[in-house]
Design an enzyme around this catalytic site. Structure first.
Site, mmCIF file in Angstrom:
data_model
loop_
_atom_site.group_PDB
_atom_site.id
_atom_site.type_symbol
_atom_site.label_atom_id
_atom_site.label_comp_id
_atom_site.label_asym_id
_atom_site.label_seq_id
_atom_site.Cartn_x
_atom_site.Cartn_y
_atom_site.Cartn_z
ATOM 1 N N SER A 198 0.789 -1.233 0.000
ATOM 2 C CA SER A 198 0.000 0.000 0.000
ATOM 3 C C SER A 198 0.820 1.282 0.000
ATOM 4 O O SER A 198 0.264 2.374 -0.118
ATOM 5 C CB SER A 198 -0.954 0.019 1.202
ATOM 6 O OG SER A 198 -0.231 0.073 2.415
ATOM 7 N N LYS A 207 -5.491 4.746 8.746
ATOM 8 C CA LYS A 207 -4.411 5.538 8.141
ATOM 9 C C LYS A 207 -4.726 7.026 8.178
ATOM 10 O O LYS A 207 -3.822 7.855 8.336
ATOM 11 C CB LYS A 207 -4.167 5.055 6.711
ATOM 12 C CG LYS A 207 -3.594 3.652 6.651
ATOM 13 C CD LYS A 207 -3.310 3.197 5.233
ATOM 14 C CE LYS A 207 -2.669 1.810 5.241
ATOM 15 N NZ LYS A 207 -2.307 1.334 3.894
#
Length: 366
Positions: A261, A306
């Site tokens: 990611s 996140k």
């Protein structure tokens, strides 16, 4: 001789409060007391019992422009005054490390965390060691793809050998291409880079039949494959493992972080270092998203955590994959501005606009 005085009379003793009446002990009170004690014991035991859940929490962030994280040789590099922070997720629980019920309850009560069944995060029958190996392999692959995408975005030609790693079941390539084949041509035109193949497919309508030049061992073959539709794009149904010959030597040194990611932020870091413009220009920009060699930003898991991790570490802007917008909505911390991106070109444009203090008009998640 003095007269003897009579002794004073003793002071009266203070009256004590009468003892409270003692309730009679009955079978009912004994049963109630034992039940309460048993319930308390069972509750305490339940809090430490293992559960089939895992929990995501905001993990650490890393500045891809930090000294030594991205190292480049063979081309001039430039300093930047901003930060481009990749974001991560910390996972508690999983194979061999179960969460307790108490930890699950804490996770449910904390909006920054999410509690999910273990199988939603870890594949079944996977050990912790196997998961770590997969995660590290994905990290290496993401770094290569990010490097290829960044250099291509900057106009470099990135030669590659396109090895076939497998085919998708039921696709036009199923049964026609084999693992270990090398794609050498598309519609009679030589394929020397990954971009060559993508450009050829971009001119193809879904459902069209194309001819691939393939090297299989010592033989050169022409293989006809009917493409399928993937939205508006034609796809071959082939898994490709490129072997790149990078014109610029790029190495990424990062520890204790795995998975694919970080690809988008790696690619932006490479672009920032190889261009003389100070794109970030003092801003703290965080983000996430996988990065394909052709520059497509892909969705990731744990974007809610996140976002919180980015805000915690000082970011005021966040680049989010367009495909993750559904999870972004309703989970943006105060003071954090989210920009949706679908390609590396869009992410680069967003970085430049933010650095110029012109980010207000950038697209966000609806």
């Amino acid at each position: 001789m003095r007269d003897r005085q009579p002794a004073p009379p003793p002071e009266p003793a203070p009256l004590e409060d009468p003892a409270p009446p003692v309730a009679p002990v009955t079978r009912r009170t004994v049963t109630l007391g034992v039940s309460m004690l048993a319930t308390a014991v069972l509750a305490a035991v339940a809090l430490v019992l293992p559960t089939p859940y895992a929990m995501r929490s905001p993990g650490p962030t890393e500045d891809t422009l930090a000294q030594g994280l991205i190292q480049i040789e063979g081309a001039r590099t430039y300093e930047s005054t901003g930060e481009l922070r990749l974001t991560t997720v910390s996972v508690l629980g999983g194979p061999g490390y179960p969460m307790t019920a108490g930890q699950v309850i804490q996770g449910w009560l904390d909006p920054r965390r999410s509690v999910l069944p273990v199988e939603a995060i870890f594949p079944e029958a996977t050990t912790q060691e196997q998961q770590q190996e997969v995660s590290q392999a994905e990290m290496v692959s993401s770094q290569e793809s990010a490097t290829a995408a960044a250099l291509t975005e900057l106009g470099y030609k990135v030669p590659a050998v396109l090895d076939v790693a497998g085919t998708e079941d039921g696709s036009g390539a199923d049964g026609k291409l084999e693992e270990g084949d090398v794609i050498t041509a598309f519609q009679g035109e030589e394929v020397g880079t990954y971009a060559d193949l993508i450009d050829g497919l971009a001119k193809t309508e879904p459902g069209d039949t194309v001819t691939l030049g393939v090297r299989r061992g010592d033989r050169e073959l022409d293989v006809d494959i009917r493409t399928t539709g993937n939205g508006e794009r034609a796809v071959l149904g082939v898994f490709i493992d490129p072997r790149y010959e990078f014109p610029v030597d790029v190495s990424i040194e990062i520890e204790n972080i795995g998975g694919p990611s970080a690809g988008t932020m790696f690619a932006l870091g490479i672009i920032d270092k190889l261009t003389d413009d100070d794109e970030a220009n003092g801003k703290v920009i965080a983000g996430t998203g996988t990065m394909s060699p052709e520059g497509t930003v892909g969705p990731i898991g744990g974007i809610e955590q996140k976002l919180y991790g980015a805000a915690r570490d000082g970011a005021t802007w966040f680049l989010a994959p367009e495909a993750n917008c559904e999870q972004v909505i309703g989970n943006v911390p105060d003071g954090l501005h989210v920009v949706r991106v679908a390609t590396l070109a869009e992410a680069r444009h967003a970085m430049e606009q933010i650095g110029r203090d012109e980010g207000a008009g950038l697209p966000t998640c609806p």
